[in-house]
Design an enzyme around this catalytic site. Structure first.
Site, PDB file in Angstrom:
ATOM      1  N   GLY A 190       3.146   5.841   8.817  1.00  0.00           N
ATOM      2  CA  GLY A 190       4.707   6.136   8.471  1.00  0.00           C
ATOM      3  C   GLY A 190       5.259   4.890   9.010  1.00  0.00           C
ATOM      4  O   GLY A 190       6.763   4.918   8.476  1.00  0.00           O
TER       5      GLY A 190
ATOM      6  N   ASP B  21      -0.327  -7.599   1.467  1.00  0.00           N
ATOM      7  CA  ASP B  21       0.076  -6.075   1.742  1.00  0.00           C
ATOM      8  C   ASP B  21       1.557  -6.284   1.851  1.00  0.00           C
ATOM      9  O   ASP B  21       1.981  -6.080   2.828  1.00  0.00           O
ATOM     10  CB  ASP B  21      -0.483  -5.478   2.581  1.00  0.00           C
ATOM     11  CG  ASP B  21      -0.161  -3.745   2.598  1.00  0.00           C
ATOM     12  OD1 ASP B  21       0.631  -3.620   1.790  1.00  0.00           O
ATOM     13  OD2 ASP B  21      -0.478  -3.274   3.596  1.00  0.00           O
TER      14      ASP B  21
ATOM     15  N   SER C 124       4.393   1.807   8.475  1.00  0.00           N
ATOM     16  CA  SER C 124       4.052   0.811   7.195  1.00  0.00           C
ATOM     17  C   SER C 124       5.110   0.334   6.293  1.00  0.00           C
ATOM     18  O   SER C 124       6.002   1.238   6.222  1.00  0.00           O
ATOM     19  CB  SER C 124       2.885   1.225   6.283  1.00  0.00           C
ATOM     20  OG  SER C 124       1.888   1.161   7.024  1.00  0.00           O
ATOM     21  N   GLY C 125       5.241  -0.955   6.195  1.00  0.00           N
ATOM     22  CA  GLY C 125       6.205  -1.473   5.145  1.00  0.00           C
ATOM     23  C   GLY C 125       7.518  -2.054   6.277  1.00  0.00           C
ATOM     24  O   GLY C 125       8.187  -2.676   5.692  1.00  0.00           O
TER      25      GLY C 125
ATOM     26  N   HIS D 202       0.997  -1.132  -0.070  1.00  0.00           N
ATOM     27  CA  HIS D 202       0.035   0.229  -0.147  1.00  0.00           C
ATOM     28  C   HIS D 202       1.001   1.474  -0.059  1.00  0.00           C
ATOM     29  O   HIS D 202       0.369   2.478  -0.506  1.00  0.00           O
ATOM     30  CB  HIS D 202      -1.073  -0.036   1.104  1.00  0.00           C
ATOM     31  CG  HIS D 202      -0.588   0.545   2.636  1.00  0.00           C
ATOM     32  ND1 HIS D 202      -0.179  -0.422   3.553  1.00  0.00           N
ATOM     33  CD2 HIS D 202      -0.071   1.593   2.835  1.00  0.00           C
ATOM     34  CE1 HIS D 202       0.307  -0.014   4.602  1.00  0.00           C
ATOM     35  NE2 HIS D 202       0.259   1.373   4.287  1.00  0.00           N
TER      36      HIS D 202
HETATM   37  N1  ARG Z   1      -1.062   2.101   7.173  1.00  0.00           N
HETATM   38  C1  ARG Z   1      -0.217   2.621   8.195  1.00  0.00           C
HETATM   39  C2  ARG Z   1       0.860   3.270   7.416  1.00  0.00           C
HETATM   40  O1  ARG Z   1       0.832   3.424   6.226  1.00  0.00           O
HETATM   41  C3  ARG Z   1       0.287   1.760   9.146  1.00  0.00           C
HETATM   42  C4  ARG Z   1      -0.778   1.751   9.982  1.00  0.00           C
HETATM   43  C5  ARG Z   1      -0.501   0.763  11.196  1.00  0.00           C
HETATM   44  N2  ARG Z   1      -1.561   1.087  12.194  1.00  0.00           N
HETATM   45  C6  ARG Z   1      -1.674   0.465  13.505  1.00  0.00           C
HETATM   46  N3  ARG Z   1      -2.579   0.921  14.289  1.00  0.00           N
HETATM   47  N4  ARG Z   1      -0.845  -0.548  13.775  1.00  0.00           N
HETATM   48  O2  ARG Z   1       1.957   3.708   7.876  1.00  0.00           O
END
Ligand code: ARG
Length: 718
Positions: A241, A139, A243-244, A87
């Site tokens: 932030g 993902d 993510s990944g 994503h």
């Molecule tokens: N989708 C988020 C990103 O792009 C990560 C979110 C993780 N959230 C959580 N509650 N663990 O950085």
């Protein structure tokens, strides 16, 4: 501070790896090239619970930059390969060009010169063909670097788990990243890599937690290939932030990447753990993408298969309950804090976490000496319920708008030592910005700030929240659209059930508004709007300050709303405008309240004929009415029909002759007139004292000094 630690840690990393690792079953085997030693365990001290990482601790962590800034995390799995989340690279279903991305390796603090760090361009980004959106899984993404990373103490690959690898539920693993430290609260400078210990949650537990009803009617299906980590009670999590980035677990002296940070609901919320992509599930896909690249990622065999089957027969689903907002009985508020500042009266506030008290900033601002509060905090004390001693104060943080905006009249006081939370003291729950206190919510008042207590039993006065529409039209931003449920309201209006007590005076009392949901109390509003000797009738919503409070405290109890009403959507949206009171500069309507007969009688010193209704104009609406003919007084029933309640008494804008008593005469004359059974005129409890409150007697001739008791609308047809 982080930087001068770099040297010893680097030396430590260069020293030979303890022998214990050598004889473990996982030293690189024939199938993995010698030089790709993955996931090596480097002893280091860590601060538990979401804190700065030590440099060099997580050498596989990379930062993915796009448009000049950090967007996502990633992990180095081979010299030319980075694993991340799909994503991060998708906009509207299409993959962004690889050339726009760059990979930062060996970076610790992202502020200033990136000592020891290096950058690589991205040659290609691969995403599984079945990836569509995070909630549907798959993902993950692989980034092929344009040139191999230069491995060193601060840049090393992590180990990948095989499809057969079983991570035991309950294992403490670590997530790392430069993401937000709270919802909508970016990591502050110097942007030091953060680490947090998270426990692996079984699929059943995670599904159970996510099946707990929540404010957005959310249903999430945990799918194969997803993995949850965190805690039912929340508070430790990854966030935007991150993510990944990797979720790694140590096994036999090596770090294996169990998950890729993917998504969650909010961050750190109760019963909403973080969801990760389960890396083991994608062994085959990863191998396929990196095929032919030398050296490729390492998939060491699992050091020790877990004894028990990690797919435990049935995980008990222990959901977390709110830790805030429980009171033994209304009025006995375990969060009530009294701030004692030498030389002034105690200031009432509320405990919002183990270490922070929220109170009005006006208690500590000196109007005379500009806006700098006295900072001799040594002498300050905070009294909390059931604490043997007064607490000492370490810090005072004022809201930046505190001195000029009543709605932001807030300050946070940090206690020198955090208190142990128990039945008392216990913090009050704070609402998130999108909290929607349902009309009809049960609320009560609590002391707030430095005012004198009201004579009546104010704290026990029960109130119900009025619908947002009325409250907005009377006290909100006239002209602005009425906020929809979920948008922060401009005001919260309690409607009291009991009549005004003769002699009780609310003048100079300061109150906060506590509203209850499922037995849990939220601090919903603060400080009534300036009023006269009357009950507080409108409060500034606290929810708009949720982000500031959590930013400062990093641990205040912000809690999801606990009751909601999915209801028919349309109902609220039909009435999104206030009554039109101006048309080409001609006033057509004004909002008024009908006063109780007793107050009406007191105000007009008994000169009125029986059946006369007195009204009070909403703030700012008094001047809108230019009456040329007797205007009708119309009230809306709860079903929405408008009822003619009164006709203006000639020459007055505040007095109306009630229609009700004329029902017989009107029916006889008009025949088809439609009367609503008994709802045509307001009902007031009879009896009680006939004495007029002294302030009202004084205020005779000035009905504006009287409080609103019922909110009704008057349409003036011009
Ligand atoms: N989708 C988020 C990103 O792009 C990560 C979110 C993780 N959230 C959580 N509650 N663990 O950085």
């Amino acid at each position: 501070m982080a930087r001068h630690l770099l040297l010893p840690v680097v030396m430590l990393v260069l020293s030979p790896i303890p022998g214990a690792f050598q004889d473990s079953a996982l030293s690189p085997t024939q199938e993995e090239p010698e030089d790709l030693d993955c996931g090596r365990f480097e002893p280091s001290t860590r601060i538990v619970g979401g804190s700065d990482a030590q440099p060099g601790t997580w050498p596989w962590q990379v930062s993915l930059h796009h448009g000049g800034g950090h967007i996502c995390g990633g992990s180095l799995i081979a010299p030319s390969w980075v694993l991340s989340a799909a994503h991060c690279f998708m906009t509207n279903g299409t993959l962004e060009p690889a050339a726009e991305w760059s990979v930062l390796l060996g970076v610790h603090s992202q502020d200033g010169p990136l000592d020891g760090a290096h950058t690589r361009a991205v040659a290609a980004i691969v995403v599984p063909v079945n990836y569509s959106q995070v909630e549907l899984g798959a993902d993950l993404a692989l980034l092929h670097l344009a040139s191999p990373a230069s491995l060193g103490p601060a840049v090393r690959p992590v180990c990948l788990p095989r499809a057969s690898h079983r991570f035991v539920h309950g294992t403490a693993c670590w997530a790392t990243g430069w993401g937000d430290v709270q919802e909508a609260d970016p990591l502050p400078l110097p942007w030091v890599l953060q680490e947090v210990e998270l426990r692996l949650l079984g699929e059943a537990t995670c599904q159970c937690l996510y099946s707990q009803p929540g404010p957005f009617n959310l249903t999430l299906q945990i799918l194969p290939g997803m993995l949850c980590a965190g805690y039912p009670e929340g508070r430790r999590d990854t966030c935007q932030g991150d993510s990944g980035g990797p979720l790694v677990c140590e096994e036999g002296g090596r770090w294996f990447q169990a998950g890729i940070t993917s998504f969650g609901f909010g961050c750190g919320r109760r019963n909403r753990p973080g969801v990760f992509t389960a890396v083991a599930t994608y062994e085959a896909w990863i191998r396929e993408q990196v095929m032919g690249s030398e050296p490729g990622p390492a998939f060491p065999t699992q050091p020790q298969k877990p004894q028990s089957d990690p797919q435990e027969p049935r995980e008990n689903c222990t959901i977390a309950l709110p830790e805030c907002g429980k009171a033994p009985r209304p009025g006995a508020w375990p969060w009530e804090a009294q701030v004692m500042v030498p030389g002034s009266r105690p200031c009432h506030g509320a405990l919002v976490s183990e270490s922070w008290v929220l109170a009005p900033a006006s208690c500590f601002l000196h109007p005379s000496s500009s806006d700098s509060p006295p900072r001799d905090l040594d002498a300050w004390r905070v009294l909390l319920p059931s604490r043997p001693r007064a607490e000492r104060v370490a810090r005072l943080v004022q809201h930046e708008n505190a001195s000029w905006e009543d709605a932001s009249d807030l300050a946070l006081l940090q206690l020198r030592t955090p208190v142990n939370l128990s039945a008392a003291p216990r913090p009050v729950c704070l609402p998130h910005p999108e909290h929607y206190f349902l009309p009809g919510s049960r609320c009560r008042l609590a002391r707030w700030g430095r005012g004198e207590p009201a004579l009546g039993p104010g704290a026990l006065l029960e109130a119900e929240l009025l619908g947002g529409w009325w409250c907005h039209c009377l006290y909100g931003r006239q002209g602005a659209a009425v906020p929809l449920p979920g948008d922060p309201p401009h005001a919260l209006c309690p409607a009291y059930q009991e009549e005004e007590e003769a002699g009780s005076c609310w003048n100079d009392s300061r109150w906060s508004l506590l509203c209850q949901e499922e037995g849990t109390w939220f601090l919903a509003g603060i400080r009534d709007f300036p009023s006269d000797c009357l009950r507080p009738r409108a409060f500034f919503p606290v929810q708009t300050h949720g982000p500031w409070i959590s930013h400062v405290t990093r641990g205040a109890y912000l809690e999801d709303q606990l009751t909601w009403d999915w209801g028919p959507d349309g109902e609220e949206t039909e009435t999104q405008t206030c009554p039109p009171y101006t048309q080409h500069g001609v006033p057509v309507a004004a909002a008024v309240s009908i006063l109780t007969p007793r107050i009406c009688h007191c105000l007009y010193q008994g000169i009125l004929p029986p059946g006369t209704l007195c009204v009070l104009y909403a703030e700012g609406q008094e001047n809108r009415c230019e009456m040329t003919s007797a205007p009708p007084l119309l009230c809306q029933t709860t079903e929405g029909s408008w009822v003619l309640v009164g006709m203006a008494v000639q020459g007055s804008r505040e007095l109306f002759a009630a229609i009700g008593p004329e029902e017989a005469w009107i029916s006889q004359t008009v025949g088809e007139a439609h009367f609503l059974p008994s709802s045509g005129s307001p009902h007031w409890p009879t009896g009680g004292s006939n004495l007029c409150p002294p302030e009202l007697a004084k205020a005779s001739g000035s009905p504006r000094a009287v409080h609103f008791l019922l909110l009704l609308t008057l349409l003036i047809q011009s």
